[in-house]
Design an enzyme around this catalytic site. Sequence first.
Site, PDB file in Angstrom:
ATOM      1  N   TYR A 161       0.827  -1.209   0.000  1.00  0.00           N
ATOM      2  CA  TYR A 161       0.000   0.000   0.000  1.00  0.00           C
ATOM      3  C   TYR A 161       0.862   1.260   0.000  1.00  0.00           C
ATOM      4  O   TYR A 161       0.763   2.111  -0.903  1.00  0.00           O
ATOM      5  CB  TYR A 161      -0.926  -0.019   1.217  1.00  0.00           C
ATOM      6  CG  TYR A 161      -1.543   1.307   1.579  1.00  0.00           C
ATOM      7  CD1 TYR A 161      -2.286   2.030   0.649  1.00  0.00           C
ATOM      8  CD2 TYR A 161      -1.404   1.841   2.868  1.00  0.00           C
ATOM      9  CE1 TYR A 161      -2.869   3.239   0.990  1.00  0.00           C
ATOM     10  CE2 TYR A 161      -1.985   3.050   3.210  1.00  0.00           C
ATOM     11  CZ  TYR A 161      -2.717   3.749   2.270  1.00  0.00           C
ATOM     12  OH  TYR A 161      -3.284   4.943   2.606  1.00  0.00           O
TER      13      TYR A 161
ATOM     14  N   LYS B  94       1.489   3.851  -3.253  1.00  0.00           N
ATOM     15  CA  LYS B  94       1.061   5.240  -3.116  1.00  0.00           C
ATOM     16  C   LYS B  94       2.230   6.192  -3.382  1.00  0.00           C
ATOM     17  O   LYS B  94       2.054   7.250  -3.994  1.00  0.00           O
ATOM     18  CB  LYS B  94       0.495   5.490  -1.720  1.00  0.00           C
ATOM     19  CG  LYS B  94      -0.861   4.862  -1.471  1.00  0.00           C
ATOM     20  CD  LYS B  94      -1.946   5.388  -2.398  1.00  0.00           C
ATOM     21  CE  LYS B  94      -2.302   6.824  -2.124  1.00  0.00           C
ATOM     22  NZ  LYS B  94      -3.389   7.325  -3.024  1.00  0.00           N
TER      23      LYS B  94
END
Length: 646
Positions: free
Chosen positions: A311, A315
């Site tokens: 994650y 990002k």
Amino acid sequence: MLLSTNIFSLNTRELSPTKLFSKKHFSSRFEYSNNISSFENHKIARKKLFCMKSENVGHHQLKIMHGNDNGIGIVDFFEGKNILVTGATGFLAKALIEKMLRTTPKVNKIYLLIRAKDKEAAFHRLKIEIMESELFKCLEEMHGEYYKSFILDKLMPIVGNIYEPNLGMDIITSDKIAQEIDLIVDSAAITTFDERYDLALDANVNGPYQLMMFAKKCKKLKLLMHYSTAFANGEREGLILEKPFTMGESITKEKITSISPYTNFPSLDAHNEMNLISKLKNNITNNIGLEQIMKDFGLERGKLYGWQDTYSFTKAIGEMMINNMRDEIPILIIRPSGITSSYKEPFPGWIQGFRIIDPLVFFYRKGDLPGLLADPNCLVDLVPVDMVVNTTMAAMAKHGNLQNPQLNVYHVASSSINPVSFSQIFDYSYDFFQLFPFVNSKGDKYEVKKMRFFDKISDFENYIWEVLSKQHEVQDGKELTKIQIRLIKKKVEYLKNFSKLYEPYLFYKGWFDNGNVRKLMGDMSEEEKRSFEIDVTKINWKNYIENTHIPGVQKYVLEGKREATPTADTDILEVYRSSVPIHSVNAPPRKRGSMLNAREGTYVIRAKSPNVEAFGPATAAADALTLRSLEISSGVSGSNDGEYDD
């Protein structure tokens, strides 16, 4: 960084993970009661650093204290604007939309990009997930009988998909919106910590790529605002500055070059990563095990380059993609830390789904998480959702008015100016559940004990096994059955995997500078400061956790999942699966016939029986059903439906 090391007295920030803990800890358990003074000194040191930095700001610091008489002009800025919002039905975007409609009602149109099969389905999602949401009740009261017409005049649902060219819109719609849009709010993302690498790249990297391609067609565009996360900073330590990412850099590269400037380390490139995953998938002829291969590969690539999970890694790459493609487009990147329930607006405690600390706190309240694999002095960086929204609107107005072709980064975080530790969070939780204990459907009351902290997974595992075994023995008054033993074993395995997934955040050694937010406060008028509260130093964490956040989660999350009152029984695992963007570490390959959510590839198992307690004493039948659920998925499965969710 040397300044940070010398000023801050919290020893864990100066040690490597292998030397993080002293050998004197009894049974590897943290005796954190002796460290409170150390943590208080740590808070004082942070305040000193803040004061030192403030002295250098000079006249601007006076503006922060007294405000700018003219202000930014937040309300005026949004008047007449046409805005495109991606991830519109997600937690954060919904809060932003509500605030814009409530405080800047003269905004012209807000186009909501919604994944749906057709316009009718998109409108249905708008009606159910936004118009009828509890969040919009204040707005409904303001407009009364005209509420529906007001909403339908302002909000325009658009069928689309951010992963596709033209954002999945048809040509006519795409051209129309490109001609009208003044602002873009990008809130679409997959936020699963250990998501499949191919899916995470598609959402968090290809999504921004497609958005930037579309943004270049928008002739009136004044600003593009992208939601990232403060944890995109990966394994950086100490005081982390609001610095943009550029293509090719990585955290590992930073660390290596700081020690040995002439050592070469491979550059991180978004297109290379996408090509790599494409080749890997083409070389896999058998889909059996593909999901786990993709999850493992994402974690490996992230850790190689210095990020704790897929994650945060994807990002960061998404930020690089935006920076690399922006040309003359003004870009604003908002990096919130752990977003929690609303502090004040539109009312205290509103939240959608479990967030950051909630699974830990609500497992704890039933006695299912009496211990935690964590550093008790580790800072939990939290920020209420309404403060994120207010910062977003103020920063959009400031940089939208300036329209400089720059990229500006804002950390919306609390750890550098109003820190709170894990030990404090669980002290506050303990106080709350002492007053309002959990009572199951049989009338059994659960009395929580003080949280115990561990630094070794083996000691944590043994302690959880011991506590859960005693719970069943006390409840039934006899020896454990084979089913109960198997169930406890699965619960322990589940909690162990759960802890591994959370581990980077439970031992995190960085805190986030928010200098740009403080400067933003200095630009705001006194009226704007009251209407758009962004000062996290005003939060009393004990009061907020005990009187706002925990009651808010109980009301807005658990009540909707068969928990009519704070004392009713509930299946926490089911609530967690259906709302939290975290997948199991050891989830099995997706099977045909399994329950799939809107995004292909997410495997979701939910217990159907209202009598099942995923954790805690239960009947033999419930034990058997819960055991089956845990056998199917030894950890948590869930999804945020591809929309921003921290």
